[in-house]
Design a protein around this motif. Sequence first.
Motif, PDB file in Angstrom:
ATOM      1  N   GLU A 338      43.464 -19.680 -52.277  1.00  0.00           N
ATOM      2  CA  GLU A 338      43.960 -20.365 -51.083  1.00  0.00           C
ATOM      3  C   GLU A 338      43.254 -19.827 -49.838  1.00  0.00           C
ATOM      4  O   GLU A 338      42.916 -18.656 -49.754  1.00  0.00           O
ATOM      5  CB  GLU A 338      45.472 -20.178 -50.950  1.00  0.00           C
ATOM      6  N   ILE A 339      43.072 -20.701 -48.849  1.00  0.00           N
ATOM      7  CA  ILE A 339      42.385 -20.294 -47.626  1.00  0.00           C
ATOM      8  C   ILE A 339      43.272 -19.358 -46.817  1.00  0.00           C
ATOM      9  O   ILE A 339      44.487 -19.354 -46.956  1.00  0.00           O
ATOM     10  CB  ILE A 339      41.990 -21.523 -46.775  1.00  0.00           C
ATOM     11  N   ASP A 340      42.639 -18.584 -45.964  1.00  0.00           N
ATOM     12  CA  ASP A 340      43.356 -17.660 -45.096  1.00  0.00           C
ATOM     13  C   ASP A 340      44.275 -18.438 -44.165  1.00  0.00           C
ATOM     14  O   ASP A 340      43.955 -19.541 -43.722  1.00  0.00           O
ATOM     15  CB  ASP A 340      42.339 -16.836 -44.298  1.00  0.00           C
ATOM     16  N   LEU A 341      45.434 -17.845 -43.862  1.00  0.00           N
ATOM     17  CA  LEU A 341      46.434 -18.512 -43.014  1.00  0.00           C
ATOM     18  C   LEU A 341      46.794 -17.607 -41.847  1.00  0.00           C
ATOM     19  O   LEU A 341      47.049 -16.426 -42.028  1.00  0.00           O
ATOM     20  CB  LEU A 341      47.691 -18.837 -43.835  1.00  0.00           C
ATOM     21  N   ASP A 342      46.824 -18.181 -40.652  1.00  0.00           N
ATOM     22  CA  ASP A 342      47.227 -17.446 -39.456  1.00  0.00           C
ATOM     23  C   ASP A 342      48.721 -17.672 -39.244  1.00  0.00           C
ATOM     24  O   ASP A 342      49.140 -18.756 -38.829  1.00  0.00           O
ATOM     25  CB  ASP A 342      46.425 -17.925 -38.243  1.00  0.00           C
ATOM     26  N   LEU A 343      49.543 -16.653 -39.548  1.00  0.00           N
ATOM     27  CA  LEU A 343      50.995 -16.814 -39.471  1.00  0.00           C
ATOM     28  C   LEU A 343      51.467 -17.030 -38.040  1.00  0.00           C
ATOM     29  O   LEU A 343      52.387 -17.823 -37.790  1.00  0.00           O
ATOM     30  CB  LEU A 343      51.685 -15.578 -40.063  1.00  0.00           C
ATOM     31  N   ILE A 344      50.866 -16.326 -37.088  1.00  0.00           N
ATOM     32  CA  ILE A 344      51.280 -16.471 -35.693  1.00  0.00           C
ATOM     33  C   ILE A 344      50.981 -17.887 -35.204  1.00  0.00           C
ATOM     34  O   ILE A 344      51.830 -18.531 -34.560  1.00  0.00           O
ATOM     35  CB  ILE A 344      50.559 -15.435 -34.800  1.00  0.00           C
ATOM     36  N   ALA A 345      49.784 -18.393 -35.514  1.00  0.00           N
ATOM     37  CA  ALA A 345      49.419 -19.750 -35.090  1.00  0.00           C
ATOM     38  C   ALA A 345      50.330 -20.778 -35.747  1.00  0.00           C
ATOM     39  O   ALA A 345      50.750 -21.757 -35.110  1.00  0.00           O
ATOM     40  CB  ALA A 345      47.953 -20.024 -35.437  1.00  0.00           C
ATOM     41  N   ASP A 346      50.638 -20.554 -37.018  1.00  0.00           N
ATOM     42  CA  ASP A 346      51.542 -21.478 -37.709  1.00  0.00           C
ATOM     43  C   ASP A 346      52.931 -21.462 -37.078  1.00  0.00           C
ATOM     44  O   ASP A 346      53.570 -22.501 -36.934  1.00  0.00           O
ATOM     45  CB  ASP A 346      51.626 -21.094 -39.190  1.00  0.00           C
ATOM     46  N   ALA A 347      53.412 -20.272 -36.697  1.00  0.00           N
ATOM     47  CA  ALA A 347      54.741 -20.166 -36.102  1.00  0.00           C
ATOM     48  C   ALA A 347      54.817 -20.890 -34.767  1.00  0.00           C
ATOM     49  O   ALA A 347      55.857 -21.452 -34.404  1.00  0.00           O
ATOM     50  CB  ALA A 347      55.108 -18.694 -35.931  1.00  0.00           C
ATOM     51  N   ARG A 348      53.708 -20.916 -34.025  1.00  0.00           N
ATOM     52  CA  ARG A 348      53.723 -21.556 -32.707  1.00  0.00           C
ATOM     53  C   ARG A 348      53.867 -23.071 -32.805  1.00  0.00           C
ATOM     54  O   ARG A 348      54.161 -23.743 -31.810  1.00  0.00           O
ATOM     55  CB  ARG A 348      52.454 -21.198 -31.938  1.00  0.00           C
ATOM     56  N   GLN A 349      53.669 -23.637 -33.992  1.00  0.00           N
ATOM     57  CA  GLN A 349      53.894 -25.065 -34.172  1.00  0.00           C
ATOM     58  C   GLN A 349      55.380 -25.410 -34.104  1.00  0.00           C
ATOM     59  O   GLN A 349      55.752 -26.544 -33.813  1.00  0.00           O
ATOM     60  CB  GLN A 349      53.339 -25.526 -35.525  1.00  0.00           C
ATOM     61  N   TYR A 350      56.231 -24.417 -34.364  1.00  0.00           N
ATOM     62  CA  TYR A 350      57.671 -24.664 -34.423  1.00  0.00           C
ATOM     63  C   TYR A 350      58.436 -23.954 -33.305  1.00  0.00           C
ATOM     64  O   TYR A 350      59.601 -24.256 -33.065  1.00  0.00           O
ATOM     65  CB  TYR A 350      58.220 -24.183 -35.772  1.00  0.00           C
ATOM     66  N   SER A 351      57.812 -22.988 -32.657  1.00  0.00           N
ATOM     67  CA  SER A 351      58.517 -22.219 -31.630  1.00  0.00           C
ATOM     68  C   SER A 351      57.504 -21.661 -30.634  1.00  0.00           C
ATOM     69  O   SER A 351      56.342 -21.408 -30.979  1.00  0.00           O
ATOM     70  CB  SER A 351      59.299 -21.063 -32.275  1.00  0.00           C
ATOM     71  N   ASP A 352      57.956 -21.471 -29.393  1.00  0.00           N
ATOM     72  CA  ASP A 352      57.076 -20.845 -28.400  1.00  0.00           C
ATOM     73  C   ASP A 352      57.075 -19.321 -28.524  1.00  0.00           C
ATOM     74  O   ASP A 352      56.364 -18.626 -27.792  1.00  0.00           O
ATOM     75  CB  ASP A 352      57.477 -21.254 -26.984  1.00  0.00           C
ATOM     76  N   THR A 508      68.858 -15.682 -33.529  1.00  0.00           N
ATOM     77  CA  THR A 508      69.123 -17.093 -33.799  1.00  0.00           C
ATOM     78  C   THR A 508      67.826 -17.900 -33.803  1.00  0.00           C
ATOM     79  O   THR A 508      67.595 -18.734 -34.697  1.00  0.00           O
ATOM     80  CB  THR A 508      70.088 -17.668 -32.748  1.00  0.00           C
ATOM     81  N   GLU A 509      66.943 -17.669 -32.812  1.00  0.00           N
ATOM     82  CA  GLU A 509      65.686 -18.407 -32.719  1.00  0.00           C
ATOM     83  C   GLU A 509      64.752 -18.060 -33.879  1.00  0.00           C
ATOM     84  O   GLU A 509      64.061 -18.935 -34.415  1.00  0.00           O
ATOM     85  CB  GLU A 509      65.004 -18.108 -31.384  1.00  0.00           C
ATOM     86  N   PHE A 510      64.737 -16.788 -34.274  1.00  0.00           N
ATOM     87  CA  PHE A 510      63.882 -16.406 -35.403  1.00  0.00           C
ATOM     88  C   PHE A 510      64.372 -17.073 -36.696  1.00  0.00           C
ATOM     89  O   PHE A 510      63.563 -17.551 -37.498  1.00  0.00           O
ATOM     90  CB  PHE A 510      63.867 -14.889 -35.564  1.00  0.00           C
ATOM     91  N   SER A 511      65.674 -17.108 -36.908  1.00  0.00           N
ATOM     92  CA  SER A 511      66.233 -17.747 -38.107  1.00  0.00           C
ATOM     93  C   SER A 511      65.879 -19.228 -38.141  1.00  0.00           C
ATOM     94  O   SER A 511      65.540 -19.781 -39.203  1.00  0.00           O
ATOM     95  CB  SER A 511      67.752 -17.566 -38.137  1.00  0.00           C
ATOM     96  N   ALA A 512      65.937 -19.889 -36.976  1.00  0.00           N
ATOM     97  CA  ALA A 512      65.575 -21.315 -36.909  1.00  0.00           C
ATOM     98  C   ALA A 512      64.093 -21.503 -37.235  1.00  0.00           C
ATOM     99  O   ALA A 512      63.709 -22.466 -37.924  1.00  0.00           O
ATOM    100  CB  ALA A 512      65.890 -21.856 -35.521  1.00  0.00           C
ATOM    101  N   LEU A 513      63.235 -20.591 -36.756  1.00  0.00           N
ATOM    102  CA  LEU A 513      61.804 -20.660 -37.039  1.00  0.00           C
ATOM    103  C   LEU A 513      61.535 -20.556 -38.536  1.00  0.00           C
ATOM    104  O   LEU A 513      60.741 -21.325 -39.096  1.00  0.00           O
ATOM    105  CB  LEU A 513      61.090 -19.542 -36.287  1.00  0.00           C
ATOM    106  N   VAL A 514      62.176 -19.614 -39.186  1.00  0.00           N
ATOM    107  CA  VAL A 514      61.966 -19.405 -40.622  1.00  0.00           C
ATOM    108  C   VAL A 514      62.400 -20.626 -41.422  1.00  0.00           C
ATOM    109  O   VAL A 514      61.755 -21.016 -42.399  1.00  0.00           O
ATOM    110  CB  VAL A 514      62.726 -18.147 -41.088  1.00  0.00           C
ATOM    111  N   GLU A 515      63.491 -21.260 -41.009  1.00  0.00           N
ATOM    112  CA  GLU A 515      63.991 -22.439 -41.721  1.00  0.00           C
ATOM    113  C   GLU A 515      63.030 -23.617 -41.604  1.00  0.00           C
ATOM    114  O   GLU A 515      62.934 -24.444 -42.506  1.00  0.00           O
ATOM    115  CB  GLU A 515      65.360 -22.828 -41.179  1.00  0.00           C
ATOM    116  N   GLN A 516      62.279 -23.716 -40.502  1.00  0.00           N
ATOM    117  CA  GLN A 516      61.405 -24.870 -40.273  1.00  0.00           C
ATOM    118  C   GLN A 516      60.068 -24.740 -40.984  1.00  0.00           C
ATOM    119  O   GLN A 516      59.510 -25.728 -41.464  1.00  0.00           O
ATOM    120  CB  GLN A 516      61.157 -25.042 -38.770  1.00  0.00           C
ATOM    121  N   SER A 517      59.519 -23.534 -41.053  1.00  0.00           N
ATOM    122  CA  SER A 517      58.180 -23.359 -41.607  1.00  0.00           C
ATOM    123  C   SER A 517      58.226 -23.222 -43.124  1.00  0.00           C
ATOM    124  O   SER A 517      59.096 -22.562 -43.680  1.00  0.00           O
ATOM    125  CB  SER A 517      57.521 -22.118 -40.994  1.00  0.00           C
ATOM    126  N   ASP A 518      57.227 -23.841 -43.779  1.00  0.00           N
ATOM    127  CA  ASP A 518      57.121 -23.739 -45.233  1.00  0.00           C
ATOM    128  C   ASP A 518      56.251 -22.564 -45.666  1.00  0.00           C
ATOM    129  O   ASP A 518      56.166 -22.249 -46.837  1.00  0.00           O
ATOM    130  CB  ASP A 518      56.515 -25.031 -45.808  1.00  0.00           C
TER     131      ASP A 518
END
Length: 665
Positions: A338-352, A508-518
């Motif tokens: 699998e290709i490398d994944l940027d977790l921080i960049a991915d997280a910014r798609q769902y939260s600031d 609360t915001e971190f929990s919401a972020l985790v629920e949204q990202s796959d």
Amino acid sequence: MFFKLSFRNVRRSMKDYAIYFLTLMFGVCIFYVFNSVQAQQSMLEVSEVQTLMLQNLSMLLGYVSVFVSIILGFLVIYANKFLIKRRKRELGLYMLLGMEKGSISRILICETLFIGVISLLVGLLIGTLLSQGLAVVTAKMFAVRLKSFSFAFSSEACFKTILYFGIIYLLVMIFNSVSISKCKLINLLNAHKQNETLKMKKLWMSVVLFVLAVGCLGTAYALICKNKLLTINFEFTASIVLGVVGTLLFFMSLSGFLLRLVKSSRRIYLKNLNMFVLRQINSKINTTYFSMTVICLLLFVAILTLSTGMSMASVMTKDLEETTPYDASITYKLPEGEIDLDLIADARQYSDLSFAQQMQQVSYRSDPQLTYQDLIKGGMETLSNQYSLDRFASSFVPVIGISDYNHLMEIQGKRGLDLAENEFAINCNFEEVAGILNYYLSNVKQLTVGEMELTAAMPQVVENTIDLTGMKMDTGTLIIPDEVAAQLPIVSKMAVFQYGEDKDQAETEFSALVEQSDHFRISDTKLTIYQQMAGSKTMLSYIAIYLGIVFLLTSAAVLALQQLSESADNLERYGLLRKIGVEPRMINRSLLAQIAIYFFIPLALALIHSAVGIFVISQLLKQFGEMDITGNVIATVVSLIVIYGAYFIATYLCSKTMIRERSSE
């Protein structure tokens, strides 16, 4: 008529029923208290995670209660057997007067109901009062606040207690009916004249058995100390088997060995009634060595669980501040190819990510040619616990670049490391492995990573925490220069976060972020780990206390009943002592000595077993922190005094009253 006669018998024989009633009352009280845990939830300010932990605790205690009810069931039936034996002559008189066996059974059923109902009511009352204090203990263990203290009564626990003990009483009634149906009149009337067959062992046989017992127990202690409870293997199994066999042989040899030993000192043997006491003890141990073995082992388990259970739980949560260096973390293990994944960049798609005051992403790498075997092979021969490392010796060593490592240390507020382009370091906070890795760093020093030959930058491991784990479980993470790390494949990515001032909102915001990202396969927060560890600590502590008290209760009750049975069998012998002029005070002293010796011989051996067990467990837990058992030892001593001491005193008083009344007839 049966009701009136039963009530009169119970009232007249309360002294005989004292131990029976005490056992039932203790059992009901303990059973209710530990099954009413979930009812305390209404008084506590708990989160969803803690609510789930309380539900799991209640469910687990429910399963344990099934096992406890079986133990208590056998105990109650055993106690009832003593009462039947004690009253066989009385029952024979009923039969001699023309009463049918069915009528006698109905009398016993009514008596069982009287005692059962009274013990249930008293036990539930005391249990309800004690459970109120348990809410405070639960709040402290879960590290939560009490909303408001209010009286709590668990109808579910009450129903379960009545149901389980109702089944036990039903079995007792069936047992009584079967026992009476098999009794013959002549046996009932002459029950007090029937003695157990006494087979005296020869001195040489007792000595041989004693030597074998000491050898078995010594070998068992040595094996378990070597094993350290780190793995279930031949040494572990052999230590258990030899411990049980050694305990059995000890009590088998004691009857002949003890008597011969004391007889060698005529000054002690001929003093007061020592001759009579020793022969009484000798005859009893000679026929009850198996039950004495079981009692000793139950006491050992009770003392060990009470002494170490809560200490083990405390060790689990002792280093939480050190092992939770971040407020939150997310980890993504990259599947092969699998290709490398940027977790921080991915997280910014769902939260600031405004909840995070600090954040950092790091990469874990792996060298397909590097396993722990390469790091521990030099030091395994120097340590006695090398077998504990076999399970992970073939595992790949996690690798992290020096820049990533220093970024993590910066977030933690710690100083980073300085490595030359050809140096490496190892981070490890798992004590059992750290010693071997230190040997490698001090003696071998060289390591090939990829195509690069590296040298140890320091002679010892660095004992920091890299991941958000809750426990010191880092068995060795290799820290290498970035240029060397770049040549190795990435196996996982980790992003860590430090919250801002409003930690509740951030959670609360971190929990919401985790629920949204796959992409976030694994996520943890400091708060969740604290709550889970507190719940695990509570579970372990409650189960240890629950089982410890039940085993202690069972051991004490069986010993008490055996001694009461012994006193009942020997009433005529004590009567003869009075007739030949022995003073009542001397008889009472001899009775006290006999009961004390019988109570404290299995306790003494159990204490020796427990001392070894506590030492082994404390050595096992050293890798997580020092285990302070002072408070729990005090609690165990208090439990022994309250429960074991209460049965000892009750046994002596009941036996003394029984002998005095028979002598006055």
